[in-house]
Design an enzyme around this catalytic site. Structure first.
Site, PDB file in Angstrom:
ATOM      1  N   GLY A  93     -22.673   3.741  -4.460  1.00  0.00           N
ATOM      2  CA  GLY A  93     -21.672   4.133  -5.567  1.00  0.00           C
ATOM      3  C   GLY A  93     -21.126   2.829  -6.292  1.00  0.00           C
ATOM      4  CG  ASN A  94     -17.578   0.729  -8.677  1.00  0.00           C
ATOM      5  OD1 ASN A  94     -16.711  -0.006  -8.138  1.00  0.00           O
ATOM      6  ND2 ASN A  94     -17.298   0.958  -9.825  1.00  0.00           N
TER       7      ASN A  94
ATOM      8  N   GLY B 231     -24.852   2.376   0.729  1.00  0.00           N
ATOM      9  CA  GLY B 231     -24.075   2.967  -0.346  1.00  0.00           C
ATOM     10  C   GLY B 231     -24.933   3.074  -1.764  1.00  0.00           C
TER      11      GLY B 231
ATOM     12  CE  LYS C 230      -4.474   0.786  -0.020  1.00  0.00           C
ATOM     13  NZ  LYS C 230      -5.298  -0.192  -0.711  1.00  0.00           N
TER      14      LYS C 230
HETATM   15  P1  NAD Z   1     -17.908   5.273  -4.041  1.00  0.00           P
HETATM   16  O1  NAD Z   1     -17.366   6.687  -3.734  1.00  0.00           O
HETATM   17  O2  NAD Z   1     -18.127   5.066  -5.398  1.00  0.00           O
HETATM   18  O3  NAD Z   1     -19.578   5.355  -3.169  1.00  0.00           O
HETATM   19  C1  NAD Z   1     -19.539   5.440  -1.800  1.00  0.00           C
HETATM   20  C2  NAD Z   1     -21.102   5.651  -1.564  1.00  0.00           C
HETATM   21  O4  NAD Z   1     -21.335   5.501  -0.292  1.00  0.00           O
HETATM   22  C3  NAD Z   1     -21.861   6.646  -2.196  1.00  0.00           C
HETATM   23  O5  NAD Z   1     -23.262   6.333  -2.777  1.00  0.00           O
HETATM   24  C4  NAD Z   1     -21.940   7.636  -1.145  1.00  0.00           C
HETATM   25  O6  NAD Z   1     -23.349   8.469  -1.120  1.00  0.00           O
HETATM   26  C5  NAD Z   1     -22.379   6.631   0.037  1.00  0.00           C
HETATM   27  N1  NAD Z   1     -22.178   7.166   1.383  1.00  0.00           N
HETATM   28  C6  NAD Z   1     -21.052   7.779   1.734  1.00  0.00           C
HETATM   29  N2  NAD Z   1     -21.131   7.983   3.007  1.00  0.00           N
HETATM   30  C7  NAD Z   1     -22.283   7.392   3.612  1.00  0.00           C
HETATM   31  C8  NAD Z   1     -23.156   7.435   4.614  1.00  0.00           C
HETATM   32  N3  NAD Z   1     -22.839   7.794   5.595  1.00  0.00           N
HETATM   33  N4  NAD Z   1     -24.326   6.466   4.805  1.00  0.00           N
HETATM   34  C9  NAD Z   1     -24.767   6.115   3.480  1.00  0.00           C
HETATM   35  N5  NAD Z   1     -24.059   6.102   2.317  1.00  0.00           N
HETATM   36  C10 NAD Z   1     -23.026   6.843   2.443  1.00  0.00           C
HETATM   37  O7  NAD Z   1     -17.014   4.095  -3.244  1.00  0.00           O
HETATM   38  P2  NAD Z   1     -16.950   2.691  -3.643  1.00  0.00           P
HETATM   39  O8  NAD Z   1     -15.968   2.446  -4.545  1.00  0.00           O
HETATM   40  O9  NAD Z   1     -18.373   2.111  -3.980  1.00  0.00           O
HETATM   41  O10 NAD Z   1     -16.359   2.239  -2.225  1.00  0.00           O
HETATM   42  C11 NAD Z   1     -17.276   1.794  -1.176  1.00  0.00           C
HETATM   43  C12 NAD Z   1     -16.754   0.983  -0.008  1.00  0.00           C
HETATM   44  O11 NAD Z   1     -16.113  -0.197  -0.961  1.00  0.00           O
HETATM   45  C13 NAD Z   1     -15.464   1.702   0.279  1.00  0.00           C
HETATM   46  O12 NAD Z   1     -15.316   1.078   1.761  1.00  0.00           O
HETATM   47  C14 NAD Z   1     -14.305   1.103  -0.277  1.00  0.00           C
HETATM   48  O13 NAD Z   1     -13.313   0.966   0.453  1.00  0.00           O
HETATM   49  C15 NAD Z   1     -14.824  -0.521  -0.685  1.00  0.00           C
HETATM   50  N6  NAD Z   1     -14.051  -0.754  -1.637  1.00  0.00           N
HETATM   51  C16 NAD Z   1     -14.226  -0.558  -2.794  1.00  0.00           C
HETATM   52  C17 NAD Z   1     -13.516  -1.369  -3.886  1.00  0.00           C
HETATM   53  C18 NAD Z   1     -13.804  -0.812  -5.510  1.00  0.00           C
HETATM   54  O14 NAD Z   1     -13.254  -1.393  -6.228  1.00  0.00           O
HETATM   55  N7  NAD Z   1     -14.365   0.404  -5.677  1.00  0.00           N
HETATM   56  C19 NAD Z   1     -12.716  -2.306  -3.922  1.00  0.00           C
HETATM   57  C20 NAD Z   1     -12.686  -2.783  -2.529  1.00  0.00           C
HETATM   58  C21 NAD Z   1     -13.332  -1.988  -1.475  1.00  0.00           C
END
Ligand code: NAD
Length: 428
Positions: free
Chosen positions: A221-222, A219, A107
């Site tokens: 998001g992605n 959530g 990391k």
């Molecule tokens: P993102 O930024 O695309 O989406 C995050 C989502 O969470 C958004 O919809 C946001 O509005 C919502 N959110 C934020 N704070 C919130 C709250 N207090 N209550 C409810 N919703 C809330 O992020 P992502 O890429 O989807 O990642 C989400 C999680 O998954 C993180 O913990 C990240 O570390 C983990 N993760 C992501 C990936 C990846 O490939 N994207 C891989 C492994 C782990």
């Protein structure tokens, strides 16, 4: 009285120690695995747009590379610390091992806030990070990727600097590159889809048809979006999602008892994953306080937003109907809540297994880049399904055989694999 600050590296070490006890791991292996193999801490001078030089602090930690080159993202964050980077590097070692990809854990980070930096300053920072580490990272030793507040563009600047220094095209140096510039098709879908591949297997084991299940998701998001898309495709019904509202600086939950219309909700969502409240109300959604997602009377909970969301103070609100918790986010469940999930016999797909689709696809990107031959999306997603399905099967088989909680079984598999690689190499 001042309270001691939360230290994620201490937590990661504590988790490791517990599993080392469970495994009866020898002292030398413990000494080797509870700290990183290598750490780099360095300064990155950047000439800012105003002509002055500002010096940024950078890190790279290679926790363990007995199973292959270190792999892990680079974070840009104002509160980045070496201990956070150490913890994340250690978790990457276990994540790569649990899905059985031939990579170790690493990391990196820079203490900065990219919101306050121009594009040119960000480019200089990326190039400066690589200049400090050019001899210590590379496709055969340590392969970085994006993480919090770093993007495909940052990865491309880093790759370009690395290639200039080494005088050769080496696209396998870094992953998360833009598609068309060495990125892999399917990476966008990988984490959410990977979660649903594991969830599908869990339901099979529980003898439950996906079409008869309902889910509530934190959530949008992605990770959440692609998880919802595939879960819906296999017949499941999502009744509630929650997200953060930038304007009100609070979270809301959006509920439709008969099931959300994913494409419709996507149409009223910004690119940060925030849903438009007014439009959602007009479309017939109940708009509730953000934590309502956890109280839904559903079969499956999918926390996919942040860490520290299922806690001692709200675990009591989880409906008795819930059978499965699939952790999309990293660290969404606190140890206190985890104890309650165990006690209630809820089937947990732990974070470092459930969300490992992302790093698995990054591994595929690295392989494609090293070969300079790129696969079709279907091929990438097909290979992802195979990896996630077999990783899930190994963890759940051990969990049944040794009557272990799924999280413990996943740790036992991951740590055993890494410890074995160290022994086989004659390191311990
Ligand atoms: P993102 O930024 O695309 O989406 C995050 C989502 O969470 C958004 O919809 C946001 O509005 C919502 N959110 C934020 N704070 C919130 C709250 N207090 N209550 C409810 N919703 C809330 O992020 P992502 O890429 O989807 O990642 C989400 C999680 O998954 C993180 O913990 C990240 O570390 C983990 N993760 C992501 C990936 C990846 O490939 N994207 C891989 C492994 C782990």
């Amino acid at each position: 009285m001042a309270t001691k600050q939360f230290n994620s590296f201490e937590m990661a070490q504590k988790q490791f120690d517990q599993v080392a006890d469970l495994l009866g791991l020898d002292q030398a292996s413990r000494d080797l695995l509870r700290v990183p193999l290598r750490e780099y801490q360095f300064s990155i001078p950047v000439r800012m747009d105003d002509g002055k030089v500002r010096v940024f602090r950078g890190f790279r930690v290679q926790h363990n590379d007995a199973r292959g080159p270190s792999k892990g993202g680079i974070r840009f964050h104002p509160l980045e610390t070496i201990d956070t980077v150490r913890a994340l590097a250690m978790w990457m070692t276990w994540k790569c091992a649990v899905v059985d990809i031939p990579l170790g854990g690493g990391k990196g980070g820079v203490v900065c806030d990219p919101h306050n930096l121009s594009q040119r300053e960000q480019e200089q920072l990326c190039r400066g990070w690589v200049r400090q580490l050019a001899k210590n990272v590379g496709p055969l030793s340590d392969v970085p990727a994006p993480d919090v507040m770093t993007t495909p563009q940052h990865m491309l600047w880093m790759l370009d600097e690395f290639e200039v220094i080494h005088g050769a095209k080496q696209p396998g140096f870094i992953t998360g590159k833009p598609v068309g510039m060495g990125g892999s098709l399917g990476r966008t879908e990988a984490t959410g889809y990977g979660l649903v591949f594991a969830l599908r297997e869990a339901l099979k084991e529980l003898g439950v048809q996906p079409a008869s299940t309902t889910a509530s998701v934190q959530g949008f998001g992605n990770v959440a979006q692609y998880a919802i898309r595939l879960y819906t495709q296999i017949g499941g019904t999502v009744t509630c999602v929650s997200c953060w509202d930038q304007t009100d600086q609070t979270s809301y939950a959006f509920r439709k008892k008969t099931g959300i219309d994913f494409e419709q909700l996507l149409g009223i969502t910004d690119h940060f994953g925030g849903i438009d409240k007014k439009k959602a109300k007009d479309l017939g959604y109940d708009v509730l306080p953000g934590d309502a997602w956890i109280e839904e009377e559903v079969d499956i909970l999918i926390p996919s937003a942040l860490e520290n969301q299922v806690r001692g103070d709200n675990i009591g609100k989880v409906s008795p109907k819930v059978k499965v918790v699939a952790e999309g986010a990293n660290g969404p469940t606190t140890p206190e809540a985890d104890a309650e999930l165990r006690q209630r016999g809820i089937f947990v797909i732990p974070d470092f297994l459930a969300n490992a689709g992302g790093v698995t696809c990054s591994y595929f990107e690295q392989v494609q880049s090293n070969m300079n031959y790129y696969w079709e999306k279907d091929e990438v997603l097909g290979k992802l399904d195979v990896k996630m399905t077999s990783a899930f099967a190994a963890v759940s088989e051990l969990s049944r055989r040794q009557k272990l909680f799924m999280r413990d079984a996943a740790y036992v598999i991951a740590i055993s694999r890494v410890a074995k690689a160290c022994r086989d190499r004659g390191w311990v």
